[in-house]
Design a protein around this motif. Structure first.
Motif, PDB file in Angstrom:
ATOM      1  N   MET A   1       0.759  -1.268   0.095  1.00 22.47           N
ATOM      2  CA  MET A   1       0.050  -0.260  -0.065  1.00 22.47           C
ATOM      3  C   MET A   1       0.893   1.481  -0.314  1.00 22.47           C
ATOM      4  O   MET A   1       1.311   1.072   0.833  1.00 22.47           O
ATOM      5  CB  MET A   1      -1.091  -0.053   1.528  1.00 22.47           C
ATOM      6  N   VAL A   2       0.650   2.086  -0.559  1.00 22.36           N
ATOM      7  CA  VAL A   2       0.766   3.694  -1.000  1.00 22.36           C
ATOM      8  C   VAL A   2       0.132   4.726  -0.571  1.00 22.36           C
ATOM      9  O   VAL A   2      -0.669   4.756  -0.515  1.00 22.36           O
ATOM     10  CB  VAL A   2       1.741   3.857  -2.377  1.00 22.36           C
ATOM     11  N   GLY A   3       0.536   5.141   0.236  1.00 25.28           N
ATOM     12  CA  GLY A   3      -0.655   6.209   0.912  1.00 25.28           C
ATOM     13  C   GLY A   3       0.413   8.029   1.488  1.00 25.28           C
ATOM     14  O   GLY A   3       1.557   8.161   1.681  1.00 25.28           O
ATOM     15  N   HIS A   4       0.054   8.973   2.171  1.00 17.81           N
ATOM     16  CA  HIS A   4       0.666   9.505   2.277  1.00 17.81           C
ATOM     17  C   HIS A   4       0.629  10.016   4.021  1.00 17.81           C
ATOM     18  O   HIS A   4      -0.764   9.127   4.667  1.00 17.81           O
ATOM     19  CB  HIS A   4      -0.429  10.944   2.336  1.00 17.81           C
ATOM     20  N   ASN A   5       1.048  10.485   4.673  1.00 18.63           N
ATOM     21  CA  ASN A   5       0.786  11.202   6.612  1.00 18.63           C
ATOM     22  C   ASN A   5      -0.011  11.476   6.582  1.00 18.63           C
ATOM     23  O   ASN A   5      -0.388  12.624   6.020  1.00 18.63           O
ATOM     24  CB  ASN A   5       2.168  11.062   6.841  1.00 18.63           C
ATOM     25  N   PRO A   6      -0.236  11.575   8.002  1.00 21.26           N
ATOM     26  CA  PRO A   6      -0.244  10.695   9.427  1.00 21.26           C
ATOM     27  C   PRO A   6      -1.105   9.478   8.960  1.00 21.26           C
ATOM     28  O   PRO A   6      -0.848   9.451  10.232  1.00 21.26           O
ATOM     29  CB  PRO A   6      -1.245  11.645   9.734  1.00 21.26           C
ATOM     30  N   GLY A   7      -1.854   9.319   7.975  1.00 21.30           N
ATOM     31  CA  GLY A   7      -2.695   8.248   8.213  1.00 21.30           C
ATOM     32  C   GLY A   7      -2.107   7.055   7.886  1.00 21.30           C
ATOM     33  O   GLY A   7      -1.602   5.551   8.538  1.00 21.30           O
ATOM     34  N   VAL A   8      -0.728   6.748   7.133  1.00 22.77           N
ATOM     35  CA  VAL A   8       0.269   5.532   6.996  1.00 22.77           C
ATOM     36  C   VAL A   8       1.054   5.106   8.243  1.00 22.77           C
ATOM     37  O   VAL A   8       0.833   3.835   8.228  1.00 22.77           O
ATOM     38  CB  VAL A   8       0.904   5.499   5.696  1.00 22.77           C
ATOM     39  N   HIS A   9       1.591   6.085   8.836  1.00 19.90           N
ATOM     40  CA  HIS A   9       1.963   5.667  10.232  1.00 19.90           C
ATOM     41  C   HIS A   9       1.286   5.012  10.415  1.00 19.90           C
ATOM     42  O   HIS A   9       2.050   4.344  11.549  1.00 19.90           O
ATOM     43  CB  HIS A   9       2.837   7.347  10.443  1.00 19.90           C
ATOM     44  N   GLY A  10       0.344   6.103  10.977  1.00 18.15           N
ATOM     45  CA  GLY A  10      -1.436   5.599  12.069  1.00 18.15           C
ATOM     46  C   GLY A  10      -1.501   4.209  12.164  1.00 18.15           C
ATOM     47  O   GLY A  10      -1.479   3.484  12.699  1.00 18.15           O
ATOM     48  N   LEU A  11      -1.477   3.658  10.442  1.00 16.23           N
ATOM     49  CA  LEU A  11      -2.623   2.742   9.679  1.00 16.23           C
ATOM     50  C   LEU A  11      -0.778   1.749  10.763  1.00 16.23           C
ATOM     51  O   LEU A  11      -0.958   0.218  11.437  1.00 16.23           O
ATOM     52  CB  LEU A  11      -2.365   2.434   8.616  1.00 16.23           C
ATOM     53  N   ALA A  12      -0.161   1.443   9.313  1.00 13.04           N
ATOM     54  CA  ALA A  12       1.485   0.881  10.724  1.00 13.04           C
ATOM     55  C   ALA A  12       1.010   0.205  11.655  1.00 13.04           C
ATOM     56  O   ALA A  12       2.027  -0.935  12.554  1.00 13.04           O
ATOM     57  CB  ALA A  12       2.396   1.267  10.003  1.00 13.04           C
ATOM     58  N   ASP A  13       1.495   1.489  12.342  1.00 12.65           N
ATOM     59  CA  ASP A  13       1.382   2.023  14.397  1.00 12.65           C
ATOM     60  C   ASP A  13       0.320   0.917  14.870  1.00 12.65           C
ATOM     61  O   ASP A  13       0.296  -0.094  15.677  1.00 12.65           O
ATOM     62  CB  ASP A  13       1.469   2.848  15.227  1.00 12.65           C
ATOM     63  N   ALA A  14      -0.786   0.961  13.932  1.00 16.15           N
ATOM     64  CA  ALA A  14      -2.313   0.521  14.861  1.00 16.15           C
ATOM     65  C   ALA A  14      -2.449  -1.675  14.487  1.00 16.15           C
ATOM     66  O   ALA A  14      -2.223  -2.255  15.135  1.00 16.15           O
ATOM     67  CB  ALA A  14      -3.040   1.118  14.298  1.00 16.15           C
ATOM     68  N   LEU A  15      -1.657  -1.399  13.260  1.00 15.77           N
ATOM     69  CA  LEU A  15      -1.764  -2.987  12.687  1.00 15.77           C
ATOM     70  C   LEU A  15      -0.762  -3.945  13.690  1.00 15.77           C
ATOM     71  O   LEU A  15      -0.600  -5.241  13.497  1.00 15.77           O
ATOM     72  CB  LEU A  15      -1.754  -3.157  11.705  1.00 15.77           C
ATOM     73  N   ALA A  16       0.340  -3.033  13.733  1.00 10.73           N
ATOM     74  CA  ALA A  16       1.186  -3.748  14.314  1.00 10.73           C
ATOM     75  C   ALA A  16       1.379  -4.703  15.474  1.00 10.73           C
ATOM     76  O   ALA A  16       1.458  -3.374  16.323  1.00 10.73           O
ATOM     77  CB  ALA A  16       2.392  -3.001  14.025  1.00 10.73           C
ATOM     78  N   GLY A  17       1.417  -5.621  15.496  1.00 11.26           N
ATOM     79  CA  GLY A  17       0.817  -6.166  16.965  1.00 11.26           C
ATOM     80  C   GLY A  17       2.246  -6.413  17.503  1.00 11.26           C
ATOM     81  O   GLY A  17       2.558  -6.515  18.931  1.00 11.26           O
ATOM     82  N   GLU A  18       2.789  -6.734  16.826  1.00 13.41           N
ATOM     83  CA  GLU A  18       4.667  -7.693  17.231  1.00 13.41           C
ATOM     84  C   GLU A  18       5.331  -6.578  16.278  1.00 13.41           C
ATOM     85  O   GLU A  18       4.998  -6.144  14.898  1.00 13.41           O
ATOM     86  CB  GLU A  18       4.274  -8.894  17.055  1.00 13.41           C
ATOM     87  N   ALA A  19       6.993  -6.471  16.669  1.00 16.96           N
ATOM     88  CA  ALA A  19       7.923  -6.236  15.839  1.00 16.96           C
ATOM     89  C   ALA A  19       9.299  -6.705  16.205  1.00 16.96           C
ATOM     90  O   ALA A  19       8.942  -7.602  16.927  1.00 16.96           O
ATOM     91  CB  ALA A  19       8.338  -5.208  16.167  1.00 16.96           C
ATOM     92  N   GLU A  20      10.125  -6.989  15.069  1.00 17.92           N
ATOM     93  CA  GLU A  20      11.261  -7.682  14.991  1.00 17.92           C
ATOM     94  C   GLU A  20      11.949  -6.470  15.431  1.00 17.92           C
ATOM     95  O   GLU A  20      12.407  -5.765  15.529  1.00 17.92           O
ATOM     96  CB  GLU A  20      11.672  -8.181  14.033  1.00 17.92           C
ATOM     97  N   GLY A  21      12.937  -7.817  16.990  1.00 15.05           N
ATOM     98  CA  GLY A  21      13.568  -6.481  17.570  1.00 15.05           C
ATOM     99  C   GLY A  21      12.819  -5.634  18.881  1.00 15.05           C
ATOM    100  O   GLY A  21      12.075  -5.427  19.084  1.00 15.05           O
ATOM    101  N   ASP A  22      13.718  -4.009  18.115  1.00 10.02           N
ATOM    102  CA  ASP A  22      13.341  -2.178  18.299  1.00 10.02           C
ATOM    103  C   ASP A  22      12.728  -1.830  17.114  1.00 10.02           C
ATOM    104  O   ASP A  22      12.691  -1.136  17.061  1.00 10.02           O
ATOM    105  CB  ASP A  22      14.488  -1.667  19.318  1.00 10.02           C
ATOM    106  N   LEU A  23      12.315  -2.340  16.120  1.00  7.79           N
ATOM    107  CA  LEU A  23      11.550  -1.724  15.057  1.00  7.79           C
ATOM    108  C   LEU A  23       9.949  -0.670  16.052  1.00  7.79           C
ATOM    109  O   LEU A  23      10.313  -0.283  15.381  1.00  7.79           O
ATOM    110  CB  LEU A  23      11.285  -3.416  13.726  1.00  7.79           C
ATOM    111  N   LEU A  24       9.542  -1.805  16.671  1.00  8.80           N
ATOM    112  CA  LEU A  24       8.561  -0.521  16.888  1.00  8.80           C
ATOM    113  C   LEU A  24       8.553   0.383  17.646  1.00  8.80           C
ATOM    114  O   LEU A  24       8.016   1.988  17.178  1.00  8.80           O
ATOM    115  CB  LEU A  24       7.358  -1.252  17.110  1.00  8.80           C
ATOM    116  N   PRO A  25       9.469   0.846  18.516  1.00 14.18           N
ATOM    117  CA  PRO A  25      10.004   2.161  19.477  1.00 14.18           C
ATOM    118  C   PRO A  25      10.687   2.766  17.791  1.00 14.18           C
ATOM    119  O   PRO A  25      10.649   3.738  18.285  1.00 14.18           O
ATOM    120  CB  PRO A  25      10.141   1.340  20.385  1.00 14.18           C
TER     121      PRO A  25
END
Length: 64
Positions: A1-25
């Protein structure tokens, strides 16, 4: 998916329940400047995609 902020960052943050290493913070700390990329994986079908079910496996931001 390609989009614009603030929507894309908010969507990625909302969908990511887990992350490898320290990627989410790291993604939340650095924000989501122009040309940033977040790669999320999901199990099952698209029908099961909802808040917190994805796994953030990569995040890239361009160097200033």
């Amino acid at each position: 998916m390609v989009g614009h902020n603030p929507g894309v960052h908010g969507l990625a943050d909302a969908l990511a329940g887990e992350a490898e290493g320290d990627l989410l913070p790291r993604m939340n700390r650095s924000g989501f400047p122009t040309s940033s990329i977040a790669v999320l994986t999901f199990s099952g079908s698209w029908r099961n995609v909802e808040h917190g079910v994805g796994r953030l496996v990569a995040h890239w931001t361009p160097h200033a």
